[in-house]
Scaffold this active site. Structure first.
Site, PDB file in Angstrom:
ATOM      1  N   GLU A  75       0.811  -1.208   0.000  1.00  0.00           N
ATOM      2  CA  GLU A  75       0.000   0.000   0.000  1.00  0.00           C
ATOM      3  C   GLU A  75       0.858   1.277   0.000  1.00  0.00           C
ATOM      4  O   GLU A  75       0.343   2.377   0.210  1.00  0.00           O
ATOM      5  CB  GLU A  75      -0.994  -0.045   1.169  1.00  0.00           C
ATOM      6  CG  GLU A  75      -1.960  -1.225   0.950  1.00  0.00           C
ATOM      7  CD  GLU A  75      -3.066  -1.385   1.979  1.00  0.00           C
ATOM      8  OE1 GLU A  75      -4.223  -1.236   1.598  1.00  0.00           O
ATOM      9  OE2 GLU A  75      -2.773  -1.685   3.142  1.00  0.00           O
ATOM     10  N   HIS A  94      -1.965   3.721   8.421  1.00  0.00           N
ATOM     11  CA  HIS A  94      -3.099   3.005   7.806  1.00  0.00           C
ATOM     12  C   HIS A  94      -3.332   1.705   8.567  1.00  0.00           C
ATOM     13  O   HIS A  94      -2.417   0.910   8.729  1.00  0.00           O
ATOM     14  CB  HIS A  94      -2.811   2.713   6.337  1.00  0.00           C
ATOM     15  CG  HIS A  94      -3.802   1.767   5.723  1.00  0.00           C
ATOM     16  ND1 HIS A  94      -5.159   2.050   5.673  1.00  0.00           N
ATOM     17  CD2 HIS A  94      -3.658   0.543   5.169  1.00  0.00           C
ATOM     18  CE1 HIS A  94      -5.789   1.031   5.102  1.00  0.00           C
ATOM     19  NE2 HIS A  94      -4.903   0.102   4.786  1.00  0.00           N
ATOM     20  N   HIS A  96      -6.732  -1.337   9.774  1.00  0.00           N
ATOM     21  CA  HIS A  96      -8.070  -1.859   9.453  1.00  0.00           C
ATOM     22  C   HIS A  96      -8.867  -1.941  10.755  1.00  0.00           C
ATOM     23  O   HIS A  96      -9.429  -2.980  11.089  1.00  0.00           O
ATOM     24  CB  HIS A  96      -7.972  -3.249   8.815  1.00  0.00           C
ATOM     25  CG  HIS A  96      -7.225  -3.275   7.518  1.00  0.00           C
ATOM     26  ND1 HIS A  96      -6.910  -4.448   6.847  1.00  0.00           N
ATOM     27  CD2 HIS A  96      -6.738  -2.272   6.741  1.00  0.00           C
ATOM     28  CE1 HIS A  96      -6.256  -4.160   5.729  1.00  0.00           C
ATOM     29  NE2 HIS A  96      -6.129  -2.857   5.640  1.00  0.00           N
ATOM     30  N   TYR A 121     -14.050  16.416  18.680  1.00  0.00           N
ATOM     31  CA  TYR A 121     -12.613  16.103  18.725  1.00  0.00           C
ATOM     32  C   TYR A 121     -12.010  15.677  17.396  1.00  0.00           C
ATOM     33  O   TYR A 121     -10.839  15.951  17.124  1.00  0.00           O
ATOM     34  CB  TYR A 121     -12.349  15.072  19.827  1.00  0.00           C
ATOM     35  CG  TYR A 121     -12.849  15.589  21.144  1.00  0.00           C
ATOM     36  CD1 TYR A 121     -12.205  16.645  21.757  1.00  0.00           C
ATOM     37  CD2 TYR A 121     -14.006  15.081  21.718  1.00  0.00           C
ATOM     38  CE1 TYR A 121     -12.692  17.173  22.946  1.00  0.00           C
ATOM     39  CE2 TYR A 121     -14.498  15.600  22.902  1.00  0.00           C
ATOM     40  CZ  TYR A 121     -13.843  16.643  23.515  1.00  0.00           C
ATOM     41  OH  TYR A 121     -14.329  17.172  24.672  1.00  0.00           O
ATOM     42  N   HIS A 161     -12.600  -1.146   3.878  1.00  0.00           N
ATOM     43  CA  HIS A 161     -11.151  -1.403   3.979  1.00  0.00           C
ATOM     44  C   HIS A 161     -10.566  -0.780   5.252  1.00  0.00           C
ATOM     45  O   HIS A 161     -10.222  -1.517   6.168  1.00  0.00           O
ATOM     46  CB  HIS A 161     -10.485  -0.873   2.702  1.00  0.00           C
ATOM     47  CG  HIS A 161      -9.018  -1.104   2.625  1.00  0.00           C
ATOM     48  ND1 HIS A 161      -8.312  -1.067   1.440  1.00  0.00           N
ATOM     49  CD2 HIS A 161      -8.095  -1.347   3.583  1.00  0.00           C
ATOM     50  CE1 HIS A 161      -7.027  -1.298   1.677  1.00  0.00           C
ATOM     51  NE2 HIS A 161      -6.880  -1.461   2.973  1.00  0.00           N
TER      52      HIS A 161
HETATM   53 ZN   LIG Z   1      -5.181  -1.852   4.074  1.00  0.00          ZN
END
Ligand SMILES: [Zn+2]
Length: 194
Positions: A75, A94, A96, A121, A161
């Site tokens: 990614e 990143h 999940h 926030y 995702h």
């Molecule tokens: Zn991912």
């Protein structure tokens, strides 16, 4: 010994371990990156946030060319496009995480501001979160969709995702990601009773 790089690596590893220990980054699917001396340091392919070590980072230049022998997370183009579109960014996270992913599966989300601000926030720590339409993880189609929105928002939620969150440094990205996940959790619980 480069003390600045050591500090950035220490913070990145602390963030990764903390997210893993609290169930916000499972298995080997999470990835993070930071900038040091015009190079992107990104977690190598197959690494686990629970056991991440300083020698598990791939290094690339800002055109995406490899600078060491480690294979980057697949990614990596998402990370690079944030650094290219927003040059003041110092780090990108990143994961999940469960509630962000749950929220990303709902229909009819506002694409330009997809997480409701039931508390102030998220807007304070991050800003608006754009929704990126689903495309296969690691695919050119996903990277193209991401690039279309990268300048429009302060953070992003990949549909079905997970979130992608930038910061001036990894700690700021971590605080923003925590707020995004908490906001998604609150929104998820509230929509069950309203
Ligand atoms: Zn991912």
């Amino acid at each position: 010994m480069d003390k600045t790089l050591d500090k950035k690596l220490d913070n990145a590893i602390w963030v990764a371990h903390s997210l893993f220990q609290r169930g916000k980054a499972s298995g080997s699917v999470a990835n993070l990156s930071f900038v040091h001396e015009d190079k992107m340091y990104i977690t190598a392919s197959g690494t686990c946030f629970g056991t991440l070590k300083a020698d598990e980072f791939a290094v690339m230049d800002m055109d995406g060319n490899p600078y060491n022998e480690k294979k980057p997370s697949k990614e990596w183009p998402l990370h690079l496009s944030v650094f290219q579109a927003k040059p003041s960014t110092g780090a990108v996270l990143h994961v999940h995480s469960t509630y962000s992913v749950l929220w990303s599966c709902l229909p009819d989300l506002n694409e330009s501001d997809c997480i409701p601000d039931h508390t102030p926030y998220l807007k304070m720590k991050l800003g608006t979160v754009g929704l990126i339409p689903y495309e296969k993880p690691g695919s050119q189609e996903l990277f193209n969709e991401f690039e279309k929105r990268v300048k429009e928002n302060d953070g992003w939620l990949l549909s079905h995702h997970g979130p992608v969150v930038p910061g001036n440094d990894i700690m700021e990205a971590f605080f923003a990601l925590e707020e995004l996940e908490e906001s998604a959790h609150i929104a998820w619980e509230l929509q069950k009773i309203t």
